[in-house]
Design an enzyme around this catalytic site. Structure first.
Site, PDB file in Angstrom:
ATOM      1  N   ALA A  60       1.079  -1.186   0.074  1.00 27.67           N
ATOM      2  CA  ALA A  60      -0.083   0.015  -0.058  1.00 27.67           C
ATOM      3  C   ALA A  60       0.772   1.242  -0.154  1.00 27.67           C
ATOM      4  CB  ALA A  60      -0.786   0.105   1.221  1.00 27.67           C
ATOM      5  N   VAL A  86       4.588  -1.282   3.318  1.00 24.98           N
ATOM      6  CA  VAL A  86       4.493   0.214   3.103  1.00 24.98           C
ATOM      7  C   VAL A  86       5.257   0.444   1.863  1.00 24.98           C
ATOM      8  CG1 VAL A  86       4.675   2.375   4.097  1.00 24.98           C
ATOM      9  CG2 VAL A  86       3.954   0.631   5.527  1.00 24.98           C
ATOM     10  N   LYS A  87       4.437   0.877   0.651  1.00 25.66           N
ATOM     11  CA  LYS A  87       5.436   1.382  -0.512  1.00 25.66           C
ATOM     12  C   LYS A  87       5.665   2.954  -0.368  1.00 25.66           C
ATOM     13  CE  LYS A  87       4.715   0.066  -5.223  1.00 25.66           C
ATOM     14  NZ  LYS A  87       3.851  -0.079  -6.549  1.00 25.66           N
ATOM     15  N   LEU A  88       7.148   3.145  -0.469  1.00 26.61           N
ATOM     16  CA  LEU A  88       7.347   4.356  -0.512  1.00 26.61           C
ATOM     17  C   LEU A  88       8.248   4.797  -1.620  1.00 26.61           C
ATOM     18  CD1 LEU A  88       8.923   4.764   3.419  1.00 26.61           C
ATOM     19  CD2 LEU A  88       6.874   5.655   2.564  1.00 26.61           C
TER      20      LEU A  88
END
Ligand SMILES: O=C[C@H](O)COP(=O)(O)O
Length: 226
Positions: A60, A86-88
């Site tokens: 996400a 967690v996509k950064l």
């Protein structure tokens, strides 16, 4: 090589999950926008994906711009379900955010990777997954596969002290457009390919398979009617 699906569409995720091949899901703000989803429903939508895919990683993406906001959003997203990643996007703000989240045991998928130094920095900051983009590189007339291979080789040369016990950091071949991209990624030993549903379907089919199926069916009809 593991297959992830690159979509936020629940029907596509359900169908790919039913094939028994799915090892993960990746989403991004554009893919969520395509579903027609609203901001207020975003976290609920991610929860629905995690409900369909209970035991595989679901990326996400954070849309925060500062390190503090990325950490806060990352913690909130990670609280949705244990399999959230967690996509950064790689940038100066996301490196310290990635490091903080990684030290808290939160998995980060560092995205928008277009060079080996970016990938090495992501790995050093504690990224669990690193996503070099192939198709978008090729859109600019560059060799996306060569860039991917450079990233795979450079990252796999070292240990980073974060996720090695679970086989990380893993390279996700992203921005995949064709079955040929999948073949090229597998040839060089990229860990994962995240593939849009349409391209995943193309991977199932081959004109000779379809021709063979038609001729077997026609011949079997003769047997049935003999
Ligand atoms: O977010 C990562 C996607 O794999 C990007 O794919 P795309 O270039 O087809 O939008």
């Amino acid at each position: 090589m593991k297959f992830f699906i690159d979509t936020a569409n629940l029907d596509e995720i359900r169908e790919a999950e039913a094939w028994g091949i799915l090892a993960g899901v990746t989403t991004n703000p554009s893919l969520y926008a395509k579903t027609g989803g609203k901001l207020a429903d975003f976290e609920n939508h991610m929860a629905k994906i995690c409900e369909i895919c209970k035991d595989i990683p679901v990326s996400a993406e954070s849309t925060a711009e500062t390190t503090e906001e990325m950490v806060a959003e990352g913690r909130r997203l990670a609280a949705i379900a244990p399999n959230i990643v967690v996509k950064l996007p790689i940038c100066e703000a996301s490196l310290p955010a990635c490091h903080t989240l990684a030290t808290e045991g939160i998995r980060v998928n560092m995205t928008l990777i277009f060079s080996a130094p970016q990938a090495l920095l992501a790995a050093s900051a504690g990224a669990r997954y690193i996503s070099p983009f192939v198709g978008r590189f090729e859109d600019c007339g560059e060799d996306g596969i060569e860039q991917l291979e450079t990233v795979v080789t450079c990252v796999k040369n070292y240990e980073y002290g974060y996720w090695e016990q679970e086989g990380g950091p893993e390279i996700i071949t992203a921005s995949v457009r064709t079955p040929h991209h999948v073949t090229q990624a597998a040839l060089m030993g990229a860990d994962i390919a995240t593939v849009p549903f349409a391209a995943l379907k193309k991977c199932v089919h081959h004109p000779l398979t379809d021709k063979g199926l038609a001729s077997f069916a026609a011949d079997w009809e003769k047997v049935v009617n003999a």
